[in-house]
Motif scaffolding. Structure first.
Motif, PDB file in Angstrom:
ATOM      1  N   LEU A   7     -39.813 -73.101  -1.751  1.00 52.37           N
ATOM      2  CA  LEU A   7     -40.003 -72.194  -2.874  1.00 52.37           C
ATOM      3  C   LEU A   7     -39.877 -70.752  -2.380  1.00 52.37           C
ATOM      4  N   PRO A   8     -39.114 -69.904  -3.058  1.00 54.57           N
ATOM      5  CA  PRO A   8     -39.069 -68.484  -2.664  1.00 54.57           C
ATOM      6  C   PRO A   8     -40.461 -67.856  -2.767  1.00 54.57           C
ATOM      7  N   HIS A   9     -40.635 -66.740  -2.089  1.00 53.86           N
ATOM      8  CA  HIS A   9     -41.950 -66.090  -2.066  1.00 53.86           C
ATOM      9  C   HIS A   9     -42.345 -65.504  -3.421  1.00 53.86           C
ATOM     10  N   TRP A  10     -41.399 -64.999  -4.172  1.00 56.92           N
ATOM     11  CA  TRP A  10     -41.783 -64.229  -5.360  1.00 56.92           C
ATOM     12  C   TRP A  10     -42.521 -65.054  -6.414  1.00 56.92           C
ATOM     13  N   PRO A  11     -42.122 -66.315  -6.730  1.00 59.17           N
ATOM     14  CA  PRO A  11     -42.920 -67.041  -7.734  1.00 59.17           C
ATOM     15  C   PRO A  11     -44.326 -67.367  -7.252  1.00 59.17           C
ATOM     16  N   VAL A  12     -44.488 -67.536  -5.923  1.00 60.37           N
ATOM     17  CA  VAL A  12     -45.821 -67.811  -5.388  1.00 60.37           C
ATOM     18  C   VAL A  12     -46.715 -66.588  -5.569  1.00 60.37           C
ATOM     19  N   ARG A  13     -46.136 -65.392  -5.337  1.00 58.81           N
ATOM     20  CA  ARG A  13     -46.913 -64.172  -5.525  1.00 58.81           C
ATOM     21  C   ARG A  13     -47.321 -63.993  -6.986  1.00 58.81           C
ATOM     22  N   ILE A  14     -46.433 -64.364  -7.896  1.00 58.16           N
ATOM     23  CA  ILE A  14     -46.713 -64.189  -9.327  1.00 58.16           C
ATOM     24  C   ILE A  14     -47.679 -65.249  -9.839  1.00 58.16           C
ATOM     25  N   LEU A  15     -47.447 -66.510  -9.439  1.00 53.85           N
ATOM     26  CA  LEU A  15     -48.203 -67.626 -10.017  1.00 53.85           C
ATOM     27  C   LEU A  15     -49.434 -68.019  -9.199  1.00 53.85           C
ATOM     28  N   GLY A  16     -49.567 -67.461  -7.985  1.00 58.06           N
ATOM     29  CA  GLY A  16     -50.690 -67.844  -7.121  1.00 58.06           C
ATOM     30  C   GLY A  16     -52.043 -67.792  -7.796  1.00 58.06           C
ATOM     31  N   PRO A  17     -52.376 -66.698  -8.510  1.00 62.52           N
ATOM     32  CA  PRO A  17     -53.698 -66.622  -9.154  1.00 62.52           C
ATOM     33  C   PRO A  17     -53.963 -67.753 -10.143  1.00 62.52           C
ATOM     34  N   ALA A  18     -52.911 -68.287 -10.766  1.00 59.76           N
ATOM     35  CA  ALA A  18     -53.096 -69.403 -11.702  1.00 59.76           C
ATOM     36  C   ALA A  18     -53.563 -70.659 -10.977  1.00 59.76           C
ATOM     37  N   PHE A  19     -53.343 -70.718  -9.659  1.00 58.61           N
ATOM     38  CA  PHE A  19     -53.756 -71.872  -8.855  1.00 58.61           C
ATOM     39  C   PHE A  19     -54.962 -71.539  -7.980  1.00 58.61           C
ATOM     40  N   GLY A  20     -55.651 -70.450  -8.310  1.00 58.92           N
ATOM     41  CA  GLY A  20     -56.859 -70.081  -7.574  1.00 58.92           C
ATOM     42  C   GLY A  20     -56.615 -69.292  -6.306  1.00 58.92           C
ATOM     43  N   LEU A  21     -55.376 -68.818  -6.086  1.00 62.63           N
ATOM     44  CA  LEU A  21     -55.057 -68.040  -4.898  1.00 62.63           C
ATOM     45  C   LEU A  21     -54.956 -66.568  -5.269  1.00 62.63           C
ATOM     46  N   THR A  22     -55.802 -65.753  -4.684  1.00 60.26           N
ATOM     47  CA  THR A  22     -55.776 -64.330  -5.009  1.00 60.26           C
ATOM     48  C   THR A  22     -54.539 -63.672  -4.399  1.00 60.26           C
ATOM     49  N   GLN A  23     -54.213 -62.513  -4.898  1.00 60.65           N
ATOM     50  CA  GLN A  23     -53.083 -61.773  -4.341  1.00 60.65           C
ATOM     51  C   GLN A  23     -53.345 -61.421  -2.875  1.00 60.65           C
ATOM     52  N   ASP A  24     -54.580 -61.099  -2.551  1.00 64.33           N
ATOM     53  CA  ASP A  24     -54.916 -60.791  -1.161  1.00 64.33           C
ATOM     54  C   ASP A  24     -54.677 -62.002  -0.261  1.00 64.33           C
ATOM     55  N   TYR A  25     -55.074 -63.190  -0.740  1.00 66.83           N
ATOM     56  CA  TYR A  25     -54.872 -64.404   0.052  1.00 66.83           C
ATOM     57  C   TYR A  25     -53.386 -64.660   0.264  1.00 66.83           C
ATOM     58  N   VAL A  26     -52.608 -64.555  -0.807  1.00 67.85           N
ATOM     59  CA  VAL A  26     -51.167 -64.785  -0.704  1.00 67.85           C
ATOM     60  C   VAL A  26     -50.548 -63.799   0.280  1.00 67.85           C
ATOM     61  N   ARG A  27     -50.939 -62.535   0.181  1.00 68.34           N
ATOM     62  CA  ARG A  27     -50.378 -61.493   1.038  1.00 68.34           C
ATOM     63  C   ARG A  27     -50.709 -61.755   2.515  1.00 68.34           C
ATOM     64  N   ALA A  28     -51.870 -62.311   2.772  1.00 73.15           N
ATOM     65  CA  ALA A  28     -52.327 -62.485   4.158  1.00 73.15           C
ATOM     66  C   ALA A  28     -51.938 -63.833   4.756  1.00 73.15           C
ATOM     67  N   HIS A  29     -51.251 -64.701   3.983  1.00 70.36           N
ATOM     68  CA  HIS A  29     -50.901 -66.030   4.492  1.00 70.36           C
ATOM     69  C   HIS A  29     -49.450 -66.442   4.243  1.00 70.36           C
ATOM     70  N   LEU A  30     -48.877 -66.022   3.140  1.00 73.15           N
ATOM     71  CA  LEU A  30     -47.554 -66.508   2.753  1.00 73.15           C
ATOM     72  C   LEU A  30     -46.501 -66.093   3.780  1.00 73.15           C
ATOM     73  N   GLY A  31     -45.778 -67.068   4.297  1.00 75.48           N
ATOM     74  CA  GLY A  31     -44.682 -66.801   5.214  1.00 75.48           C
ATOM     75  C   GLY A  31     -45.090 -66.432   6.625  1.00 75.48           C
ATOM     76  N   ILE A  32     -46.373 -66.422   6.917  1.00 77.00           N
ATOM     77  CA  ILE A  32     -46.839 -66.010   8.253  1.00 77.00           C
ATOM     78  C   ILE A  32     -46.985 -67.233   9.158  1.00 77.00           C
ATOM     79  N   ARG A  33     -46.411 -67.130  10.361  1.00 74.95           N
ATOM     80  CA  ARG A  33     -46.540 -68.185  11.368  1.00 74.95           C
ATOM     81  C   ARG A  33     -46.883 -67.537  12.708  1.00 74.95           C
ATOM     82  N   PHE A  34     -47.577 -68.295  13.535  1.00 71.97           N
ATOM     83  CA  PHE A  34     -47.933 -67.801  14.861  1.00 71.97           C
ATOM     84  C   PHE A  34     -48.048 -68.981  15.817  1.00 71.97           C
ATOM     85  N   ARG A  35     -48.079 -68.685  17.098  1.00 73.45           N
ATOM     86  CA  ARG A  35     -48.254 -69.733  18.102  1.00 73.45           C
ATOM     87  C   ARG A  35     -49.737 -69.918  18.417  1.00 73.45           C
ATOM     88  N   VAL A  36     -50.057 -71.099  18.909  1.00 73.60           N
ATOM     89  CA  VAL A  36     -51.433 -71.455  19.242  1.00 73.60           C
ATOM     90  C   VAL A  36     -51.511 -71.756  20.738  1.00 73.60           C
TER      91      VAL A  36
END
Length: 359
Positions: free
Chosen positions: A289-318
């Motif tokens: 799914l592209p990022h933009w619909p997740v940013r728009i529709l996230g709150p409808a699924f209980g995800l705040t804009q802050d949460y989406v901004r701080a997690h969507l598309g982010i990856r790191f090594r462990v």
């Protein structure tokens, strides 16, 4: 198998996702196991433990204990050399109604009550504390500020609050409480196991683990239209159980141990792995799914804009090197973990449908 002379250990939360696997692993290694559950009358929850009790006669004892009741763990802990404190609620953000009531109080008060019992039980020499990588970081964006953008044990979550990511906040406070108690005395020592998102086959269809809920959404088709670009640090529940046992058995084990795969896995990759064996399941997403619909529709699924901004598309090594080097953890391939998880999920669903049909 190395025998342990029937030494007694306690596992809090033995009916849970991680707890039930840990109980089985300890029994297989020759321990006598005491375990606590919220209610011994909950047949769906304690069923797998009762089966283990029959399989290992005289080696497993169940106790009823409430995390919020002072002294509730005293009887179960009596005579135990090691305490594995596993019991703690894990809910996904959209399932939390009151962060303090649902997350913080059970985690912190429960930890204090277990610690109180440890202080009153002179036989205890080691506490293995089940924490989470969420006690190391709050949001994914925090990891981007770590050395080399690599997650390691030296960091502590300072960004979560009771309002923002209450689960991570609760586990951070609970782990800090336990470390403070360990430093205040010299009779027992603590080791903390900090797993990522725990996946794999559940021994009980009644588990309320948030990690099972998350995959339940994926497998039920919540994302059939496309997989949002969220990735997760993952750990196989069997590897997590083995890490707990090693943390208890290795005299030199100390501090915190991340137990998670070195690379993250996205929703889309999870779907791709399962579809490789089950290509006809229409519920599994076939596209990202592209990022933009997740940013728009996230709150409808209980995800705040802050949460989406701080997690969507982010990856790191462990950095999981301490768990490999000092605990001897050998990580299962994510493909094995996910396929075993999916097949156990299907089996539990079929079992529930069979019970309903028989009524």
């Amino acid at each position: 198998m190395r025998e342990h002379g029937g030494r007694a250990v306690l596992v809090t939360g033995g009916s849970g996702f991680v707890g039930s696997h840990l109980v089985r692993r300890l029994l297989e290694r020759g321990y006598r196991v005491h375990t606590t559950v919220r209610s011994t009358a909950d047949a769906a929850k304690v069923g797998p433990l009762l089966t283990m009790r029959e399989e290992f006669p005289g080696r497993l004892v169940l106790f009823q204990a409430d995390l919020l009741t002072e002294g509730a763990f005293d009887e179960a802990m009596r005579g135990c050399r090691v305490v594995f404190h596993v019991a703690s609620p894990f809910l996904m953000p959209e399932k939390i109604k009151d962060g303090r009531r649902d997350m913080v109080e059970p985690a912190v008060t429960g930890t204090r009550n277990v610690l109180g019992s440890v202080e009153r039980t002179p036989s205890v020499g080691r506490l293995v504390f089940t924490s989470t990588v969420g006690a190391i970081f709050g949001d994914y964006a925090d990891v981007l500020r770590m050395d080399g953008r690599v997650l390691s044990e030296k960091y502590v979550n300072t960004s979560s609050t009771v309002e923002n990511n209450p689960y991570h906040y609760a586990k951070t406070l609970a782990e800090r409480t336990a470390w403070e108690a360990e430093r205040a005395q010299d009779r027992w020592r603590m080791v903390s196991v900090n797993p990522g998102l725990v996946l794999g086959p559940s021994l009980t269809p009644a588990s309320q683990s948030g990690s099972l809920f998350l995959l339940d959404e994926l497998f039920q088709g919540y994302f059939f239209y496309g997989a949002p670009d969220f990735s997760f640090t993952t750990a196989d529940v069997r590897d997590v159980a083995d890490a707990h046992v090693a943390a208890a058995e290795h005299p030199a084990a100390k501090g915190r141990y991340i137990v998670a795969a070195e690379t993250m896995t996205s929703f889309f990759e999870m779907s791709r792995i399962v579809r490789g064996r089950y290509p006809r399941d229409p519920r599994l997403p076939r596209t990202r799914l592209p990022h933009w619909p997740v940013r728009i529709l996230g709150p409808a699924f209980g995800l705040t804009q802050d949460y989406v901004r701080a997690h969507l598309g982010i990856r790191f090594r462990v950095d999981n090197s301490r768990s490999v080097r000092e605990l001897g953890v050998t990580y299962r391939p994510i493909e094995e973990t996910l396929l075993d998880h999916y097949e156990a999920w299907r089996a539990h669903r079929a079992e529930r449908r069979g019970r309903r049909a028989a009524r």
